[in-house]
Design a protein around this motif. Structure first.
Motif, PDB file in Angstrom:
ATOM      1  N   ARG A 118      -0.395   6.880  -2.926  1.00 45.95           N
ATOM      2  CA  ARG A 118      -0.221   6.891  -1.469  1.00 45.95           C
ATOM      3  C   ARG A 118      -1.277   7.783  -0.810  1.00 45.95           C
ATOM      4  O   ARG A 118      -1.884   7.419   0.200  1.00 45.95           O
ATOM      5  CB  ARG A 118       1.208   7.324  -1.110  1.00 45.95           C
ATOM      6  CG  ARG A 118       1.540   7.440   0.379  1.00 45.95           C
ATOM      7  CD  ARG A 118       1.151   6.252   1.249  1.00 45.95           C
ATOM      8  NE  ARG A 118       1.548   4.951   0.759  1.00 45.95           N
ATOM      9  CZ  ARG A 118       1.014   3.801   1.190  1.00 45.95           C
ATOM     10  NH1 ARG A 118       0.071   3.781   2.121  1.00 45.95           N
ATOM     11  NH2 ARG A 118       1.414   2.654   0.686  1.00 45.95           N
ATOM     12  N   MET A 135      -0.418   3.249   5.723  1.00 45.79           N
ATOM     13  CA  MET A 135       0.802   3.337   6.520  1.00 45.79           C
ATOM     14  C   MET A 135       0.555   2.778   7.923  1.00 45.79           C
ATOM     15  O   MET A 135       1.411   2.114   8.496  1.00 45.79           O
ATOM     16  CB  MET A 135       1.283   4.791   6.568  1.00 45.79           C
ATOM     17  CG  MET A 135       1.843   5.256   5.215  1.00 45.79           C
ATOM     18  SD  MET A 135       1.994   7.069   5.047  1.00 45.79           S
ATOM     19  CE  MET A 135       3.335   7.412   6.180  1.00 45.79           C
ATOM     20  N   HIS A 136      -0.632   3.031   8.449  1.00 42.44           N
ATOM     21  CA  HIS A 136      -0.950   2.513   9.775  1.00 42.44           C
ATOM     22  C   HIS A 136      -0.884   0.986   9.789  1.00 42.44           C
ATOM     23  O   HIS A 136      -0.284   0.390  10.693  1.00 42.44           O
ATOM     24  CB  HIS A 136      -2.339   2.972  10.217  1.00 42.44           C
ATOM     25  CG  HIS A 136      -2.706   2.445  11.568  1.00 42.44           C
ATOM     26  ND1 HIS A 136      -2.403   3.113  12.735  1.00 42.44           N
ATOM     27  CD2 HIS A 136      -3.285   1.274  11.961  1.00 42.44           C
ATOM     28  CE1 HIS A 136      -2.794   2.401  13.767  1.00 42.44           C
ATOM     29  NE2 HIS A 136      -3.336   1.275  13.323  1.00 42.44           N
ATOM     30  N   PHE A 138       0.734  -0.973   7.798  1.00 47.60           N
ATOM     31  CA  PHE A 138       2.125  -1.420   7.625  1.00 47.60           C
ATOM     32  C   PHE A 138       2.887  -1.370   8.953  1.00 47.60           C
ATOM     33  O   PHE A 138       3.545  -2.337   9.351  1.00 47.60           O
ATOM     34  CB  PHE A 138       2.841  -0.565   6.578  1.00 47.60           C
ATOM     35  CG  PHE A 138       4.299  -0.932   6.440  1.00 47.60           C
ATOM     36  CD1 PHE A 138       4.671  -2.102   5.804  1.00 47.60           C
ATOM     37  CD2 PHE A 138       5.287  -0.125   6.986  1.00 47.60           C
ATOM     38  CE1 PHE A 138       6.007  -2.468   5.707  1.00 47.60           C
ATOM     39  CE2 PHE A 138       6.633  -0.478   6.883  1.00 47.60           C
ATOM     40  CZ  PHE A 138       6.994  -1.651   6.240  1.00 47.60           C
ATOM     41  N   ALA A 139       2.785  -0.226   9.636  1.00 43.77           N
ATOM     42  CA  ALA A 139       3.518  -0.083  10.897  1.00 43.77           C
ATOM     43  C   ALA A 139       2.991  -1.064  11.943  1.00 43.77           C
ATOM     44  O   ALA A 139       3.766  -1.605  12.745  1.00 43.77           O
ATOM     45  CB  ALA A 139       3.425   1.359  11.411  1.00 43.77           C
ATOM     46  N   ALA A 140       1.686  -1.320  11.924  1.00 42.78           N
ATOM     47  CA  ALA A 140       1.125  -2.286  12.879  1.00 42.78           C
ATOM     48  C   ALA A 140       1.720  -3.674  12.629  1.00 42.78           C
ATOM     49  O   ALA A 140       2.073  -4.388  13.566  1.00 42.78           O
ATOM     50  CB  ALA A 140      -0.395  -2.315  12.776  1.00 42.78           C
ATOM     51  N   ALA A 142       4.636  -4.240  11.290  1.00 43.06           N
ATOM     52  CA  ALA A 142       6.059  -4.176  11.650  1.00 43.06           C
ATOM     53  C   ALA A 142       6.263  -4.218  13.160  1.00 43.06           C
ATOM     54  O   ALA A 142       7.259  -4.763  13.639  1.00 43.06           O
ATOM     55  CB  ALA A 142       6.681  -2.899  11.081  1.00 43.06           C
ATOM     56  N   ARG A 177      10.328  -5.229  -3.047  1.00 39.35           N
ATOM     57  CA  ARG A 177      10.138  -4.378  -1.856  1.00 39.35           C
ATOM     58  C   ARG A 177       8.971  -3.425  -2.034  1.00 39.35           C
ATOM     59  O   ARG A 177       9.038  -2.264  -1.605  1.00 39.35           O
ATOM     60  CB  ARG A 177      11.423  -3.607  -1.561  1.00 39.35           C
ATOM     61  CG  ARG A 177      11.935  -2.842  -2.765  1.00 39.35           C
ATOM     62  CD  ARG A 177      13.091  -1.918  -2.433  1.00 39.35           C
ATOM     63  NE  ARG A 177      13.744  -1.492  -3.659  1.00 39.35           N
ATOM     64  CZ  ARG A 177      14.672  -0.555  -3.732  1.00 39.35           C
ATOM     65  NH1 ARG A 177      15.055   0.075  -2.641  1.00 39.35           N
ATOM     66  NH2 ARG A 177      15.218  -0.228  -4.884  1.00 39.35           N
ATOM     67  N   PRO A 179       5.374  -1.607  -1.400  1.00 39.56           N
ATOM     68  CA  PRO A 179       4.768  -1.257  -0.103  1.00 39.56           C
ATOM     69  C   PRO A 179       3.656  -2.206   0.335  1.00 39.56           C
ATOM     70  O   PRO A 179       3.339  -2.263   1.511  1.00 39.56           O
ATOM     71  CB  PRO A 179       4.181   0.140  -0.338  1.00 39.56           C
ATOM     72  CG  PRO A 179       4.807   0.647  -1.583  1.00 39.56           C
ATOM     73  CD  PRO A 179       5.221  -0.531  -2.392  1.00 39.56           C
ATOM     74  N   LYS A 183       7.624  -5.407   1.215  1.00 38.02           N
ATOM     75  CA  LYS A 183       7.946  -4.778   2.517  1.00 38.02           C
ATOM     76  C   LYS A 183       7.148  -5.380   3.663  1.00 38.02           C
ATOM     77  O   LYS A 183       7.736  -5.798   4.661  1.00 38.02           O
ATOM     78  CB  LYS A 183       7.758  -3.258   2.445  1.00 38.02           C
ATOM     79  CG  LYS A 183       8.942  -2.545   1.816  1.00 38.02           C
ATOM     80  CD  LYS A 183       9.045  -1.088   2.290  1.00 38.02           C
ATOM     81  CE  LYS A 183      10.225  -0.389   1.624  1.00 38.02           C
ATOM     82  NZ  LYS A 183       9.846   0.360   0.414  1.00 38.02           N
ATOM     83  N   MET A 187       8.339  -7.770   7.006  1.00 38.61           N
ATOM     84  CA  MET A 187       8.056  -7.390   8.397  1.00 38.61           C
ATOM     85  C   MET A 187       7.307  -8.501   9.141  1.00 38.61           C
ATOM     86  O   MET A 187       7.556  -8.745  10.311  1.00 38.61           O
ATOM     87  CB  MET A 187       7.256  -6.077   8.430  1.00 38.61           C
ATOM     88  CG  MET A 187       8.121  -4.857   8.175  1.00 38.61           C
ATOM     89  SD  MET A 187       9.368  -4.630   9.492  1.00 38.61           S
ATOM     90  CE  MET A 187      10.795  -4.118   8.517  1.00 38.61           C
ATOM     91  N   HIS A 200      16.191  -6.657  -4.121  1.00 35.53           N
ATOM     92  CA  HIS A 200      15.431  -5.864  -5.099  1.00 35.53           C
ATOM     93  C   HIS A 200      16.277  -5.636  -6.332  1.00 35.53           C
ATOM     94  O   HIS A 200      17.371  -6.214  -6.469  1.00 35.53           O
ATOM     95  CB  HIS A 200      15.009  -4.540  -4.451  1.00 35.53           C
ATOM     96  CG  HIS A 200      16.116  -3.879  -3.689  1.00 35.53           C
ATOM     97  ND1 HIS A 200      17.088  -3.138  -4.313  1.00 35.53           N
ATOM     98  CD2 HIS A 200      16.444  -3.898  -2.363  1.00 35.53           C
ATOM     99  CE1 HIS A 200      17.946  -2.706  -3.406  1.00 35.53           C
ATOM    100  NE2 HIS A 200      17.591  -3.152  -2.212  1.00 35.53           N
TER     101      HIS A 200
END
Lengths: 292, 292
Positions: A118, A135-136, A138-140, A142, A177, A179, A183, A187, A200
């Motif tokens: 990570r 992470m950015h 992923f959140a974008a 989502a 699931r 990352p 996941k 999303m 899972h």
């Protein structure tokens, strides 16, 4: 005297093939790469980072470099020894993130155990995260924000779209699931207004849950894990598994008798993943060149 | 002559009360705030930002400031006019993010329509995101990374934990998919090894899906939306709704006859949300003070 015309013995699922669609995507990306270079002198460049000497990983990286080259995308290859520390890998990825000649960065995973994967992923600048692992990104995905997508989930969505699979209101069951696969796939399906169930290893009654799905995404990394009798007749089945011996996560023969659409392995999700990687490398190069 | 002893007329659900647990959390946070101040002279400080003059929002902000004060947490109140632009709000949040005297930032939402709420949220430094609204905080919740949590989902998880609700392998159905409530609630439940189904306005057959749930999280903002006959007997029901007239998203009377545990409205999720906000403000102050 009886002829066997029953569904049991007839393959009914239409194959959801990624090869041609991926070739089209790559051709378009190549055309855009050429135009960018003609207009600005900048050739899109993908940096690949490989840690250690796992032969399968080395093969994947080489394949991605070859595909890049064919599409007119330059590549920089970084190979680090198996004993590389997190700090060393982070330093290398930070250097590439700051290098204006590099537009996209791919860290081949898995990385050796001593590395905090990570932390390594997060050293990739979001603007260069063409594999969609930060992470950015992923959140974008989502939150429906602009950003680069995880290549396999993004490729799956493009495939579903190309085959006109209705997602709004459909029940999608994602098996796995991780990352960068399960996941984000969930999303993106949710962003397309599907009802999404994440399942899972701890899920109870998995076959019964999968049997409710209009769309199944298998991303679990276990050969032939999803059986034909887990599927609702007519389900759309996406097999994102790629196990030893070209075997997917879905029992292809059984699934073909029940599903309406089924991705082949190989030739389904795999080519879409690479096509999206190349497309996003050109996206990133265009964005970074425009910004200067 | 017949006496009605049937389940239909007996309230069976145990109330899952947040008030006492929240008070305990706040007392501990207050104790830590006092210790931090004694040791370093630094008082934890929460900045609240309110845009416009919506009376309900003003009341919420005032309540959060009062609770902060009681817990020995300082507060800075920023009130901006209703016609504030995205750029102005981003500038203010950036200023607060850079102000070493401020440890946590709460942007009261919703913000007026002309503002890009996501752009505003992203101007909050992740280290000060004590309300858990940034993309970074969301991805950290999804990936099990260190970070601040969205207060309502984080509060819900604490409540489920306090009532010993088994989550591993349980099927949790989340109704609603907002970026600061439904989506992170699902990710936290998934991180606790629940099987998670995201449902929303486009979901077909919602009652049948909810009826499969061991744990229901209602976060939809519609009074009495979830009915008793949507619930599996013995389900654990978390009502994160807070509609006009102190009415939740779950029909409380009907649900009480079916559920095993049910959060009251008010007194369930609400106090947990504020308690987590204060706790995280102290967390942030400790982390920022230690870093200097």
């Amino acid at each position: 005297m009886t002829t066997t015309s029953s569904q049991d013995l007839t393959n009914t699922a239409r194959p959801m093939v990624g090869t041609d669609l991926a070739a089209e995507m790559v051709a378009k990306a190549a055309e855009r790469a050429r135009k960018l270079q003609d207009a600005t002198g900048v050739q899109p460049c993908l940096a690949t980072v490989l840690v250690g000497d796992d032969p399968a990983s080395a093969t994947y990286v080489r394949m991605k470099q070859n595909r890049s080259k064919k599409a007119g995308i330059g590549s920089v290859s970084v190979v680090l020894p198996a004993e590389t520390t997190t700090e060393q890998l982070v330093a290398e990825l930070t250097r590439l993130s700051e290098d204006p000649a590099v537009h996209g960065i791919l860290l081949q995973h898995p990385v050796p155990d001593q590395i905090d994967e990570r932390a390594a992923f997060e050293a990739i600048a979001p603007a260069k995260d063409v594999d969609g692992v930060t992470m950015h990104s992923f959140a974008a995905m989502a939150f429906g924000q602009p950003g680069l997508r995880s290549c396999t989930p993004g490729g799956i969505l493009r495939l579903l779209e190309a085959y006109d699979v209705p997602l709004a209101g459909a029940h999608a069951v994602v098996i796995g699931r991780s990352p960068i696969l399960g996941k984000p796939a969930g999303m993106l399906l949710l962003a397309s207004n599907a009802t999404v169930t994440y399942t899972h290893s701890r899920t109870r009654g998995l076959p019964e849950l999968v049997r409710q799905a209009d769309v199944v995404v298998a991303a679990v990394g276990k050969p032939n894990f999803v059986r034909g009798d887990w599927l609702k007749p007519g389900a759309v089945v996406v097999d994102a598994g790629y196990n030893e011996g070209n075997v997917g996560d879905v029992h292809a023969e059984e699934a073909a008798r029940v599903a309406s659409l089924l991705t082949p392995v190989p030739g389904g999700v795999g080519p879409m993943t690479i096509a999206l990687l190349l497309e996003q490398t050109v996206d990133a190069a265009e964005a970074q060149t425009a910004r200067r």
